[in-house]
Design an enzyme around this catalytic site. Structure first.
Site, mmCIF file in Angstrom:
data_model
loop_
_atom_site.group_PDB
_atom_site.id
_atom_site.type_symbol
_atom_site.label_atom_id
_atom_site.label_comp_id
_atom_site.label_asym_id
_atom_site.label_seq_id
_atom_site.Cartn_x
_atom_site.Cartn_y
_atom_site.Cartn_z
ATOM 1 N N TYR A 43 -1.728 0.306 9.919
ATOM 2 C CA TYR A 43 -1.975 -0.441 8.686
ATOM 3 C C TYR A 43 -0.730 -0.397 7.791
ATOM 4 O O TYR A 43 -0.196 -1.439 7.375
ATOM 5 C CB TYR A 43 -3.198 0.153 7.971
ATOM 6 C CG TYR A 43 -3.383 -0.319 6.563
ATOM 7 C CD1 TYR A 43 -3.528 -1.669 6.279
ATOM 8 C CD2 TYR A 43 -3.424 0.594 5.499
ATOM 9 C CE1 TYR A 43 -3.703 -2.099 4.971
ATOM 10 C CE2 TYR A 43 -3.604 0.170 4.203
ATOM 11 C CZ TYR A 43 -3.737 -1.179 3.932
ATOM 12 O OH TYR A 43 -3.902 -1.601 2.643
ATOM 13 N N THR A 46 0.817 -1.215 0.000
ATOM 14 C CA THR A 46 0.000 0.000 0.000
ATOM 15 C C THR A 46 0.849 1.262 0.000
ATOM 16 O O THR A 46 1.959 1.281 0.561
ATOM 17 C CB THR A 46 -0.915 0.015 1.248
ATOM 18 O OG1 THR A 46 -1.505 1.308 1.384
ATOM 19 C CG2 THR A 46 -0.157 -0.277 2.521
#
Ligand code: UDP
Length: 328
Positions: free
Chosen positions: A142, A118
């Site tokens: 995250y 990501t």
């Protein structure tokens, strides 16, 4: 020749689209999913093996049965806000789960992985366009958990010959143009489906998370890529791995940023309806601007996104949103 690909998270939004693309390319996508955030109804393009990434015995059983030639690893928690409130979930599911998966792969002699990383691994970078060589400085759990998995892949590459294609996604939107699968999270946390929920009255209003960022309209800027284009890159990445090119990191984005307000405006135009919204506080863990340096995947994989203009993404998402949810 065995064409089995183990797809972790194959019942989720991106994983289900990847299964469709894999099947179309002649592979057999075998979904491995615990259904914590995915949908069994989204497993339409190949076999299903229910299991958790942290369950090593179940992973070993599935590797022995399926004998995959490669793994596409989508299975993860991906809600930035939740990761700031409950970081343990992210370290456990994403990092520990991936370690179990990688060790199961090595034990089974399956040494090719396409991994969903990501742009959240980049963190705040003073507004620059992010290319793959930027130093990664995640500001939420995250992103930190995904960065740790990238490091695991590098370590196991050096020690055990594990080859990986790491894709750092920017913001994924849209839905399968044929309407077979699409985006649906419960609870929903992502911008485009939340805007569409507000438009149809499923929620009273979209809350805009912060209007005081250092951007032209004060709202955060993201780089949105169509899920069908994104999964096409995965098939190219798989072929690149199978040609034994080694390991490589690729951004997947368009290189163009849109603010939250711009996405809302475009949604209003596509649907021809007003977007009910209220301005709210910043969400912890959000970066001001994440826009991709996007040449590498084009130049080295031959990736050519065709549906990643904002209008097409919202049109496809809107069509799915009105008809396609997994819950009756
Ligand atoms: N966002 C927002 N309101 C919401 C959900 C998201 O303003 O209810 C903003 C969020 O702050 C970010 C952008 O929309 O700037 C995209 O957020 P999303 O959660 O879709 O993806 P992320 O960038 O966190 O991966």
């Amino acid at each position: 020749m065995n064409k089995n690909i183990l797809v972790t998270g194959g019942a989720g939004y991106i994983g289900s689209h990847a299964c469709k693309a894999l099947k179309a390319a002649g592979f057999v996508p075998v979904t491995y999913d615990n259904l914590s955030t995915g949908w069994q109804d989204a497993v339409k393009f190949g076999p299903f093996e229910q299991g958790d990434l942290t369950d090593r015995a179940r992973l070993d059983e599935v590797f022995a049965k399926v004998k995959p030639v490669a793994v596409m690893h989508f299975g993860a928690l991906s809600d930035v806000g939740q990761s700031m409130r409950e970081p343990g979930l992210y370290w456990h599911n994403n990092a520990t789960g991936s370690l179990q998966l990688i060790e199961a792969m090595v034990a089974a002699g399956c040494l090719n992985m396409v991994f969903s990383s990501t742009c959240a691994t980049y963190g705040e970078q003073d507004g620059v366009t992010l290319d793959e060589d930027c130093v990664q400085r995640p500001i939420n759990a995250y992103g930190a958990s995904k960065k740790a998995i990238e490091e695991m892949l590098a370590n196991f590459g050096a020690s055990h010959g594990l080859q990986s294609v790491i894709f750092r996604y920017f913001n994924v939107a849209g839905a399968d143009p044929d309407g077979e699968v699409g985006e649906f999270h419960r609870p929903e946390t992502h911008l485009v489906p939340l805007i569409l929920d507000a438009i149809i009255g499923k929620r009273a209003a979209l809350t805009v998370f912060g209007t005081d960022y250092d951007t032209p309209d004060g709202t955060c800027i993201r780089d949105y890529v169509h899920v069908s284009d994104l999964v096409d890159a995965h098939v190219l990445g798989l072929e690149w791995l199978r040609a034994e090119n080694g390991s490589r990191v690729f951004n997947l984005g368009t290189g163009t940023g849109f603010s939250v307000k711009e996405v809302m405006d475009q949604s209003g135009i596509v649907t021809n309806k007003p977007v009910p919204f209220e301005n709210g506080a910043r969400r912890a863990g959000d970066c001001t601007k994440l826009v991709s340096g996007s040449r590498r995947a084009r130049d080295e994989l031959g990736w050519q996104p065709t549906r990643s203009d904002m209008k097409t993404m919202i049109e496809d998402a809107w069509r799915w949103h009105q008809t396609g949810h997994y819950e009756a």
